[in-house]
Design a protein around this motif. Structure first.
Motif, PDB file in Angstrom:
ATOM      1  N   THR A  70      -0.023  -2.501   0.516  1.00  0.00           N
ATOM      2  CA  THR A  70       0.987  -3.426  -0.414  1.00  0.00           C
ATOM      3  C   THR A  70       2.201  -3.458   0.032  1.00  0.00           C
ATOM      4  O   THR A  70       3.066  -4.152   0.159  1.00  0.00           O
ATOM      5  N   ARG A  72       3.143  -4.567   3.295  1.00  0.00           N
ATOM      6  CA  ARG A  72       3.050  -6.131   3.577  1.00  0.00           C
ATOM      7  C   ARG A  72       4.267  -6.948   3.050  1.00  0.00           C
ATOM      8  O   ARG A  72       4.944  -7.692   3.535  1.00  0.00           O
ATOM      9  N   GLN A  94       7.394  -5.995   5.298  1.00  0.00           N
ATOM     10  CA  GLN A  94       7.100  -6.764   6.363  1.00  0.00           C
ATOM     11  C   GLN A  94       7.778  -8.295   6.329  1.00  0.00           C
ATOM     12  O   GLN A  94       8.357  -8.912   7.178  1.00  0.00           O
TER      13      GLN A  94
END
Length: 733
Positions: A287, A290, A293
């Motif tokens: 999580t 992500r 990112q």
């Protein structure tokens, strides 16, 4: 023997009953009396010995007859229970029982214990003080020679603390087993001895599959040897460790885990076990990654975006302000990308951008940052460069990799780039300014219509291009033998005669004439060419020495400068190979080193220097006084010559500071029995001052500038002398 006597006594008793006063009775009674006397004597002799042995034992020992009455009570029993032997002996053992029902009645005790000969019980007993405690009781029979029981021996051990500890351990075991965190325990050999249910749930390995193996069972292979060594050190007792480790499940899947490692030690301080407590944090990390990112990376190429670049650059600039470090930004804009994207479509354009990013990334160091900031524009951040001009080398490399064709979806595509460069701190220390300056320089390249790069500073751009040109030409010069050595004589201040020379490198440039080392050696240092140059100088000096010797010239020792790159463990081997190849006596070659080499790694440098000296070579310390000079270094290193730098010679005899420094160096050298050579001597006044100080040699334009090999040979043939020096003897020095 004793049981046989007793049987005989019993037989006599039977005879007496049968005789019932007959004539044989008196004789039988007499024999019985004799036997009983013998038994009594033996028992009296044996009992004190037995009691003394029991008394010396450190464990509590109680002896009883078959009815349970105490017959013996040693000092350890007195210490444990509080009763003296006088208080205990004669009482029934039940006086020690706690109030609870817990003991056999006297008539039942033999039946309880005598069947198997011994028994062990955990019982509750009461001390004289009233304290009730748990004891381990080992009860054994005392048997006669005939195997019949004569009494009982009880050995007591207090186990109250052990029982409490066992209960605590049972509670802890339940907590460990029910924990949601994986727990793994290893022995001193790092073999797994326990895992809990959560371990199995997280890793997939059952207890049967894990126990007996090492924690390498979960090794992922992604960590470095240093990282693994740190974890193993924690398991060996180096100290508690906490961190994140990537493990491997039984099915091969990698997973991140948060781990805490500690050890258990015995009373001697030795590590007996290590335990690891870990949690699977794969969902949490996925999580976080992500979200990071999306916030900080370009979704098309996976490279840092403008936001991430700004953060990284801000940190680097803060460090540069504190540590005076240099860095650079390169803004890269692709040629013809818009045309390709419009003609062939977005899919081809996106694939081209991904491939461009991959090529650029592959041409950079791991610590360099490549960012896509939008469209077909990329930015490279070089956070640590020794020289500002180094960024030009990187720009040239990036243009080279972009010059190769790209094959995308069957199309052979060519793109170039314009690169603008800004550097810090020279151009500024603010992120926005540096990006703007680099963008301005990039746009200037674009206006030319050609691929290339340009520094924001015109002067820096000129210097970088000049250095690149010289680097390429220097490589050609080394390959084409356009380099040569000049020799500057060293002259004795006692005899005035030539006692040696220093080999100095020159570059015979086809267009610019003779170029001195001050121009091209720094470039060679930056590009790594200095090693090849140094090896060539060493070989050429020895070749020239052999040529002079073959011509019948009484050659003098030649000094060769060594770079730090040459000074490695194989240097003695390489020098010996050159001496052997040209058949040169080691005494004709001198090696000059700089002070910076001495402080680099003394534990590495000193053994190499000792090997060189053992080969017969002399070592000189060049430019003494300009670096990290200290008496401590001169004591440690096998230096035979100190060279006074020209910076301290130029001001003598008029400058008091230069005079004081020169005098200190000469005095130090004399105390350490080293010779001194003064560099850059140009006037007779300097020569006379150095003579008065006791300096051994001079080197400088007063006698001769560096000259070609033939000119130096002529000086040796003519036995040219330094004017104004009155020879102290007829020797060379």
């Amino acid at each position: 023997m004793a049981d046989a006597l007793l049987r005989r006594c019993l037989d006599l008793c039977r005879e007496l009953r049968a005789a019932d006063g007959a004539s044989g009775a008196p004789a039988a009674l007499a024999e019985l009396e004799h036997l009983l006397t013998a038994l009594s004597t033996r028992a009296a002799a044996a009992l004190p010995l037995q009691m003394r042995i029991i008394e010396q034992l450190r464990e509590p020992i109680i002896t009883m007859d078959l009815a349970g009455y105490v017959t013996g009570w040693n000092a350890a029993a007195e210490e444990l229970l509080g009763y003296t032997a006088a208080e205990a002996i004669g009482q029934h053992i039940l006086f020690l029982y706690a109030d609870e029902a817990g003991g056999a009645v006297p008539d039942e005790m033999p039946e309880l214990f005598l069947d198997n000969g011994s028994s062990f019980f955990e019982v509750r007993r009461r001390k004289k003080s009233g304290e009730v405690f748990w004891a381990g009781m080992s009860l054994s029979t005392i048997q006669g020679d005939d195997g019949e029981p004569l009494g009982l021996v009880a050995h007591l051990t207090e186990i109250t603390n052990r029982r409490a500890a066992e209960e605590q351990l049972r509670l802890q075991a339940r907590v460990i087993e029910k924990s949601e965190q994986g727990i793994l325990i290893t022995d001193a050999d790092e073999r797994i001895v326990f895992v809990n249910a959560a371990f199995t749930q997280i890793t997939g390995y059952t207890a049967a599959e894990a126990i007996g193996r090492t924690p390498d069972l979960l090794r992922s292979g992604v960590h470095s040897a240093d990282f693994r060594a740190e974890v193993h050190a924690a398991m060996a007792g180096a100290g508690p460790w906490q961190g994140e480790i990537v493990g491997r499940r039984k099915n091969g899947e990698l997973f991140p885990q948060s781990v805490s490692i500690s050890v258990v030690r015995n009373e001697a301080g030795e590590v007996t076990h290590a335990f690891s407590i870990f949690s699977d944090i794969s969902i949490l990390r996925a999580t976080e990654e992500r979200m990071q990112q999306l916030a900080n990376f370009d979704p098309l190429t996976g490279l840092p975006n403008r936001t991430q670049l700004g953060q990284l650059l801000g940190q680097a600039l803060a460090s540069a302000r504190r540590n005076d470090r240099h860095g650079a930004l390169l803004v890269i804009d692709l040629f013809r990308f818009t045309s390709i994207n419009d003609t062939l479509g977005n899919d081809v354009g996106d694939a081209l951008l991904r491939e461009v990013g991959s090529r650029l990334r592959g041409a950079l160091r791991d610590e360099d940052v490549l960012s896509r900031v939008g469209g077909d524009e990329f930015v490279v951040a070089l956070f640590d460069i020794r020289k500002r001009e180094h960024s030009a080398f990187v720009a040239q490399k990036l243009l080279r990799v972009l010059g190769e064709p790209f094959v995308i979806a069957g199309h052979k595509l060519y793109v170039g780039a314009s690169i603008g460069i800004s550097v810090y701190p020279g151009d500024g220390l603010e992120t926005a300014d540096l990006l703007r300056f680099a963008d301005v320089a990039m746009k200037r390249v674009q206006k030319s219509g050609e691929t290339g790069y340009l520094f924001y500073s015109p002067e820096m751009d000129r210097r970088a291009r000049e250095n690149l040109r010289l680097e390429g030409e220097l490589r050609n010069a080394l390959a084409n033998r356009d380099l040569l050595l000049y020799y500057q004589p060293k002259v004795s201040l006692r005899s005035g005669r030539i006692v040696g020379a220093e080999a100095l490198l020159r570059w015979r440039h086809p267009d610019e004439g003779m170029i001195g080392p001050a121009v091209f050696v720094p470039i060679a240092e930056e590009t790594g060419l200095i090693f090849d140059l140094g090896e060539w100088v060493l070989d050429e000096a020895c070749r020239q020495l052999r040529a002079w010797l073959d011509a019948g010239i009484a050659a003098r020792p030649v000094a060769v400068n060594l770079s730090a790159r040459q000074f490695d463990a194989r240097l003695p081997e390489r020098v010996q190979a050159v001496l052997d190849r040209h058949r040169i006596d080691p005494r004709l070659l001198r090696l000059e080193i700089t002070e910076s080499l001495l402080v680099r790694a003394p534990e590495v440098v000193i053994p190499i220097m000792n090997q060189l000296v053992a080969m017969g070579l002399a070592l000189a310390l060049d430019d003494f006084g300009t670096g990290y000079s200290s008496l401590a270094y001169l004591k440690k290193f096998p230096i035979s010559t100190l060279k006074i730098d020209r910076a301290f010679v130029v001001g003598i005899p008029g400058d008091d500071n230069d005079c004081a420094i020169a005098r200190a160096i000469v005095t130090m050298s004399q105390q350490l029995r080293q010779e001194t050579v003064a560099e850059g001597v140009e006037t007779e006044a300097q020569m006379r001052f150095l003579q008065e100080l006791g300096c051994d040699q001079l080197q400088g334009y007063l006698f001769s500038p560096p000259v070609a090999a033939d000119a130096f040979a002529d000086m040796l043939r003519e036995d040219r002398r330094l004017a104004g020096v009155v020879p102290a003897s007829s020797s060379i020095d």
